[in-house]
Scaffold this motif. Sequence first.
Motif, PDB file in Angstrom:
ATOM      1  N   MET A 144      10.653  64.858  56.868  1.00 26.06           N
ATOM      2  CA  MET A 144      11.822  63.990  56.807  1.00 26.06           C
ATOM      3  C   MET A 144      11.389  62.523  56.802  1.00 26.06           C
ATOM      4  O   MET A 144      11.937  61.700  56.059  1.00 26.06           O
ATOM      5  N   ALA A 145      10.395  62.178  57.629  1.00 25.04           N
ATOM      6  CA  ALA A 145       9.868  60.812  57.637  1.00 25.04           C
ATOM      7  C   ALA A 145       9.269  60.468  56.278  1.00 25.04           C
ATOM      8  O   ALA A 145       9.407  59.341  55.784  1.00 25.04           O
ATOM      9  N   GLY A 146       8.614  61.463  55.657  1.00 25.15           N
ATOM     10  CA  GLY A 146       8.088  61.260  54.317  1.00 25.15           C
ATOM     11  C   GLY A 146       9.195  61.027  53.301  1.00 25.15           C
ATOM     12  O   GLY A 146       9.079  60.165  52.420  1.00 25.15           O
ATOM     13  N   ALA A 147      10.284  61.783  53.446  1.00 23.01           N
ATOM     14  CA  ALA A 147      11.429  61.595  52.554  1.00 23.01           C
ATOM     15  C   ALA A 147      12.047  60.207  52.746  1.00 23.01           C
ATOM     16  O   ALA A 147      12.525  59.586  51.789  1.00 23.01           O
ATOM     17  N   LEU A 148      12.024  59.716  53.985  1.00 24.73           N
ATOM     18  CA  LEU A 148      12.525  58.371  54.251  1.00 24.73           C
ATOM     19  C   LEU A 148      11.662  57.331  53.543  1.00 24.73           C
ATOM     20  O   LEU A 148      12.166  56.331  53.018  1.00 24.73           O
ATOM     21  N   GLY A 149      10.344  57.566  53.505  1.00 22.35           N
ATOM     22  CA  GLY A 149       9.453  56.674  52.771  1.00 22.35           C
ATOM     23  C   GLY A 149       9.762  56.669  51.285  1.00 22.35           C
ATOM     24  O   GLY A 149       9.760  55.615  50.633  1.00 22.35           O
ATOM     25  N   MET A 150      10.041  57.847  50.754  1.00 25.78           N
ATOM     26  CA  MET A 150      10.396  57.931  49.338  1.00 25.78           C
ATOM     27  C   MET A 150      11.734  57.248  49.074  1.00 25.78           C
ATOM     28  O   MET A 150      11.946  56.651  48.019  1.00 25.78           O
ATOM     29  N   LEU A 151      12.621  57.344  50.061  1.00 25.72           N
ATOM     30  CA  LEU A 151      13.907  56.659  49.960  1.00 25.72           C
ATOM     31  C   LEU A 151      13.690  55.146  49.882  1.00 25.72           C
ATOM     32  O   LEU A 151      14.298  54.452  49.066  1.00 25.72           O
ATOM     33  N   ALA A 152      12.799  54.656  50.722  1.00 24.02           N
ATOM     34  CA  ALA A 152      12.506  53.220  50.747  1.00 24.02           C
ATOM     35  C   ALA A 152      11.827  52.751  49.470  1.00 24.02           C
ATOM     36  O   ALA A 152      11.834  51.545  49.159  1.00 24.02           O
ATOM     37  N   SER A 153      11.238  53.674  48.716  1.00 23.76           N
ATOM     38  CA  SER A 153      10.544  53.297  47.477  1.00 23.76           C
ATOM     39  C   SER A 153      11.496  53.093  46.311  1.00 23.76           C
ATOM     40  O   SER A 153      11.047  52.727  45.215  1.00 23.76           O
ATOM     41  N   THR A 154      12.785  53.308  46.514  1.00 26.12           N
ATOM     42  CA  THR A 154      13.747  53.232  45.409  1.00 26.12           C
ATOM     43  C   THR A 154      14.484  51.894  45.401  1.00 26.12           C
ATOM     44  O   THR A 154      13.952  50.890  44.951  1.00 26.12           O
ATOM     45  N   VAL A 155      15.711  51.870  45.886  1.00 27.58           N
ATOM     46  CA  VAL A 155      16.532  50.655  45.845  1.00 27.58           C
ATOM     47  C   VAL A 155      15.893  49.488  46.601  1.00 27.58           C
ATOM     48  O   VAL A 155      15.876  48.360  46.080  1.00 27.58           O
ATOM     49  N   PRO A 156      15.364  49.690  47.812  1.00 25.94           N
ATOM     50  CA  PRO A 156      14.721  48.556  48.492  1.00 25.94           C
ATOM     51  C   PRO A 156      13.601  47.925  47.667  1.00 25.94           C
ATOM     52  O   PRO A 156      13.506  46.694  47.577  1.00 25.94           O
ATOM     53  N   ILE A 157      12.760  48.746  47.050  1.00 25.92           N
ATOM     54  CA  ILE A 157      11.688  48.211  46.198  1.00 25.92           C
ATOM     55  C   ILE A 157      12.268  47.507  44.984  1.00 25.92           C
ATOM     56  O   ILE A 157      11.818  46.421  44.590  1.00 25.92           O
ATOM     57  N   GLN A 158      13.293  48.117  44.381  1.00 23.86           N
ATOM     58  CA  GLN A 158      13.920  47.524  43.194  1.00 23.86           C
ATOM     59  C   GLN A 158      14.571  46.178  43.522  1.00 23.86           C
ATOM     60  O   GLN A 158      14.533  45.249  42.701  1.00 23.86           O
ATOM     61  N   VAL A 265      17.978  64.202  54.281  1.00 22.32           N
ATOM     62  CA  VAL A 265      18.989  64.953  55.032  1.00 22.32           C
ATOM     63  C   VAL A 265      18.627  66.433  55.083  1.00 22.32           C
ATOM     64  O   VAL A 265      18.787  67.103  56.118  1.00 22.32           O
ATOM     65  N   THR A 266      18.109  66.941  53.971  1.00 23.22           N
ATOM     66  CA  THR A 266      17.722  68.355  53.908  1.00 23.22           C
ATOM     67  C   THR A 266      16.635  68.670  54.933  1.00 23.22           C
ATOM     68  O   THR A 266      16.726  69.667  55.663  1.00 23.22           O
ATOM     69  N   PHE A 267      15.606  67.828  55.010  1.00 20.88           N
ATOM     70  CA  PHE A 267      14.527  68.061  55.966  1.00 20.88           C
ATOM     71  C   PHE A 267      15.016  67.904  57.411  1.00 20.88           C
ATOM     72  O   PHE A 267      14.551  68.602  58.312  1.00 20.88           O
ATOM     73  N   PHE A 268      15.961  66.986  57.618  1.00 24.00           N
ATOM     74  CA  PHE A 268      16.513  66.803  58.955  1.00 24.00           C
ATOM     75  C   PHE A 268      17.234  68.081  59.412  1.00 24.00           C
ATOM     76  O   PHE A 268      17.015  68.582  60.518  1.00 24.00           O
ATOM     77  N   ILE A 269      18.076  68.611  58.540  1.00 24.22           N
ATOM     78  CA  ILE A 269      18.788  69.853  58.851  1.00 24.22           C
ATOM     79  C   ILE A 269      17.818  71.020  58.975  1.00 24.22           C
ATOM     80  O   ILE A 269      17.947  71.875  59.856  1.00 24.22           O
ATOM     81  N   TRP A 270      16.812  71.019  58.109  1.00 29.80           N
ATOM     82  CA  TRP A 270      15.804  72.078  58.109  1.00 29.80           C
ATOM     83  C   TRP A 270      15.086  72.150  59.454  1.00 29.80           C
ATOM     84  O   TRP A 270      14.711  73.224  59.914  1.00 29.80           O
ATOM     85  N   GLY A 271      14.890  70.981  60.074  1.00 32.29           N
ATOM     86  CA  GLY A 271      14.241  70.939  61.377  1.00 32.29           C
ATOM     87  C   GLY A 271      15.038  71.659  62.456  1.00 32.29           C
ATOM     88  O   GLY A 271      14.461  72.215  63.403  1.00 32.29           O
ATOM     89  N   PHE A 272      16.358  71.670  62.333  1.00 30.31           N
ATOM     90  CA  PHE A 272      17.200  72.389  63.288  1.00 30.31           C
ATOM     91  C   PHE A 272      17.296  73.875  62.956  1.00 30.31           C
ATOM     92  O   PHE A 272      17.406  74.723  63.843  1.00 30.31           O
TER      93      PHE A 272
END
Length: 411
Positions: A144-158, A265-272
């Motif tokens: 999930m933390a990795g997915a957050l990094g990928m999230l940050a690589s999109t709009v914030p980088i743009q 979100v998927t990885f977060f739910i997956w953790g539960f």
Amino acid sequence: MSNTLLTKNKAIFVFLVFALGYFISTLIRASTATLSPVFSQELGLKAADLGLLAGGYFLGFAAMQLPNGYFLDKYGPKKIILFFLIIAFLSTIAFSNSENFFSLLISRILIGVGVSVCLMAPLTGYRKWLPFDKQQRANAWMLMAGALGMLASTVPIQLLLPEIGWRNIFLLLSGLIFITIILIVLIIPSWDKTDTQIKDDGFSSYKVIWKHPYFLSLVPLGFFNYGGLQAIQTLWAGPWMTNVSGFTATQAALNLFWLNLSMLVTFFIWGFINPYFYKKGISTDKIIIYGVPFSFLALGFIIYSGENVSGFHFALFLISSVFVSLAQPAVGMIFSNTIAGKALSSYNLILFLGTFSVQWAIGIFIDLFKSFGYTTLIAYQLALSIFTICCILSYLYFFFHHKDHLQQKKN
């Protein structure tokens, strides 16, 4: 093992520091999807060149997996991740100052080397620092933390791109790496001496891993399905939307943001959900067998939709591929603690060789089909179709061979 377990508060802080390191590594990994138009315009890169540049990260990453497994088991996560993050810190600065394709490629390969233990170090530590029933949750939340990094690589980088440029973006990333190094020094526990003195056979113990039938059954699945998932998420989703669907760079970045958010979100739910499966006695193999085919339907939907593909289509593929993520911790748990790091790193080698190969191969096939006179749309569809066939064959191999190790024990 009980004397090595961390207290709840200590475990939380350790997790957060490791999560920051993995966040940064995936942010850098996925940044090429957002920055691909800039690199293509500045350097005149073709699809194959772009695939090689993006894949350089995975090449460096994969090259270090077997040595990292040995070093992690022998010296522990703290010493090893500190050493490699220093390489990442220097390489990120070098990348920001690169003036041509060759220097960019070499720097990116070295960045891949530098962040190559950002996931394996914590997973190795969790084997000894967390109770068994909490390890799957910690693994899922690391993803999930990795997915957050990928999230940050999109709009914030743009959004940062026109303000400070891609070079300064990578200088900022080098600053984050430096902060992570300081936090690791202060917070991550050192490896217990008794843990590092457990006898093992060094590099020869890799033979046990690479000959294990269960490990072998997961190799094609890791190479094509898991590796291909990362190849599409970190690169080819972006070019499909800009080159086939006609999105602007900003529109593509926004769609990448939403598809990576869906993965988070998927990885977060997956953790539960994972501990629930464990308590109910539902095996990892069964989850993989019933879950992975959904990703084939999602790939078919992308190929069929063609010019109408958006972040929604790729989000379906990422979400439906979450089941294959169970393969990695499953490999670690089937081996003893003394070689867990080697087992995880061995499988990581497969994943990232797969990511590099699929990422580059898709670009080569796109250029090849375009050279035959096919339109950009058809070239992308054919390239993804070949990838899909490889994924289905890999799944079938696991389906028929995942119980070979049980048969071996009976004999």
